[in-house]
Scaffold this active site. Sequence first.
Site, short mmCIF file in Angstrom:
data_model
loop_
_atom_site.label_atom_id
_atom_site.label_comp_id
_atom_site.label_asym_id
_atom_site.label_seq_id
_atom_site.Cartn_x
_atom_site.Cartn_y
_atom_site.Cartn_z
N HIS A 11 192.19 29.66 -56.88
CA HIS A 11 192.74 28.80 -55.82
C HIS A 11 192.54 27.35 -56.22
CE1 HIS A 11 188.55 28.46 -54.18
NE2 HIS A 11 188.49 29.55 -54.87
N HIS A 123 186.56 29.67 -68.15
CA HIS A 123 186.49 29.04 -66.82
C HIS A 123 185.20 28.21 -66.64
CE1 HIS A 123 187.62 28.76 -62.59
NE2 HIS A 123 186.38 29.03 -62.27
N GLY A 177 178.02 32.51 -55.35
CA GLY A 177 179.21 32.03 -54.66
C GLY A 177 179.85 33.13 -53.83
N GLU A 181 180.47 33.48 -49.86
CA GLU A 181 181.82 33.77 -49.35
C GLU A 181 181.81 34.95 -48.39
OE1 GLU A 181 184.97 34.42 -52.16
OE2 GLU A 181 184.53 32.58 -53.25
N GLY A 287 181.89 25.80 -57.34
CA GLY A 287 181.97 25.67 -55.88
C GLY A 287 180.63 25.54 -55.20
N ASP A 315 187.22 24.71 -57.97
CA ASP A 315 188.08 25.11 -59.08
C ASP A 315 189.10 24.04 -59.50
OD1 ASP A 315 186.79 27.40 -59.65
OD2 ASP A 315 188.40 28.77 -59.04
N ARG A 424 180.56 20.79 -36.19
CA ARG A 424 180.71 20.15 -37.49
C ARG A 424 180.30 18.68 -37.40
NH1 ARG A 424 185.48 22.23 -39.73
NH2 ARG A 424 185.29 20.63 -41.34
N ARG A 473 175.52 13.15 -44.40
CA ARG A 473 176.10 13.27 -45.75
C ARG A 473 176.82 11.98 -46.05
NH1 ARG A 473 180.71 17.56 -46.35
NH2 ARG A 473 181.86 15.85 -45.47
FE LIG Z 1 185.22 28.41 -60.48
#
Ligand SMILES: [Fe+2]
Length: 559
Positions: A11, A123, A177, A181, A287, A315, A424, A473
Amino acid sequence: MKVLGVNAVFHDPAAVLVVDGEIVAAAEEERFSRRKHGKPPVAFSTWELPEQAARWCLAHAGIEPAELDAVAYSYDPALAPPTSDVSDAVWEGLRTLYVRRAPRFLATALPGLDPARVRFVPHHVAHAASAYAAAGWRDCATLVLDGRGESSSHLAGHVRGGRLRTLAAQPLPHSLGLVYEELTAHLGFRRASDEYKVMAMASYGRPRFVEELRACMYTTGDGGFHAAAPDWRAFAPALDGGDGEGWGPAHADLAASVQRRLEQMLLELASWLHARTGERRLAMAGGVALNCVANARLHREGPFDEVWVQPAAGDAGTALGAALHVASQLGERVRPMRTAALGRGWSEEELGRWLSGAGVAFERVDDVAAVVAETLADDGIVAWFQGRSEFGPRALGHRSLLADPRRAQNTERLNDVKGREQFRPVAPMVLEQRAGEIFSGRLPSPHMLFTHAVAEEWRERIPAVVHVDGSARIQTVSADDEPLMARVLREFDARTGVPVVVNTSLNTAGRPMVDDPRDALECFGSAPIDLLAIGPFVVRRPRPTARTARAAEPTPAMA
Ligand SMILES: [Fe+2]
């Protein structure tokens, strides 16, 4: 030497152009197609390329596809697992087949390109180069953690003289990761998209399940780890609202526990890497490196003196890393990434034409920074569209929504404007030279990739940007790198005594960030934003007249 980097496999498809070692353009496909994350991360979409982003990168530099010395594609089908090794073998085989055909797909998308110029870059090598090469570091340690690459989910490496040596790589199915997810999906959010919401939710919980998670999440002492999702239902029931609705204390506690375990493992992996390399600097991507709470802890408690995270750590950033890696292989001395503002931009004349064409009332002001500061101090919400758009998921002062941080209700107001969840947090921008008075932690922090504790005496003064755990942040803004944004902050400080403004990305829920002037006008037209500052121009929302205000009020019958 002209090298185009391409990320297309999972993605966040993106394209990056490196010319003579310099990063000249970088853009994600979602900004053109207006599909968030570009495409779903499924095997049958692997053929889809960042066509518009790639064409724009080339057009921006005035380069024809035939002139490219190389196209660097951030996935190597030679490393993909044999299809018999994976449970969804047919789909995995389809993904690999599409990748093998990518040179031909690219030549179709970019007429004139010689498909033989396409090179496959592993990758995680692409992720790693997007960190160390973009940092401009020739000697450092590098750590990549993501959902998955070809057949692994991690790379720990040592960079010496600009060359990467891989020290450890964790094979699938173990993946920090993917565990994150899975949790994201269990909590009713979109996997591979909404992980940052889980991180935000974690601040509301207690990490009371962390000991139980040790059974399925632990490091193995050889630079790698074991990470498999437990049965989440043993901790908190699944949420399936699709937007995190209906969460309770158990969900927040579970998020806090996984977040805590992730941080502990990251510290252990970093300690192993530090012991093996003896380096004092760590460059991170993947990620998982977008987890700014974990990054801050690594900076605070970890063994490295310096931690740098590439702003497009997901990515999309592999397009950058692949291009830098191949440029370097071709003998180029690559130059560091000086800014994330590598996307599209428009001249004053072009912006004027857009506004005239849209038929909106606008004016050119002498000092857009002063007008914006005045509007913010008067509690207005400002859409800020200036310069080239940012590469990566963060608004860093080019496509932002700005507000006054002194008013606590502005968190809710901005979340309402954007149509997103109320738990948030929104983030502050602060003048770099004043940041140390207000925030502790890694400073400067120009890319919003670390959280910082807010000084006790400031929490009451800037309540809109202080998260429930007393953190923020932040993005530090320097006059050298971002002169216009720095002037807004100075002008706001002059009016209020506060060198901080609220900064959140310019978009509404579920949509990619605003990129072009049309997106900006659509966003402004569809949300209660008081002022659009676009280049030197401003568009003001008319104050409601007595008649429109009455029309907006519920009638007794409706009430
Ligand atoms: Fe990746």
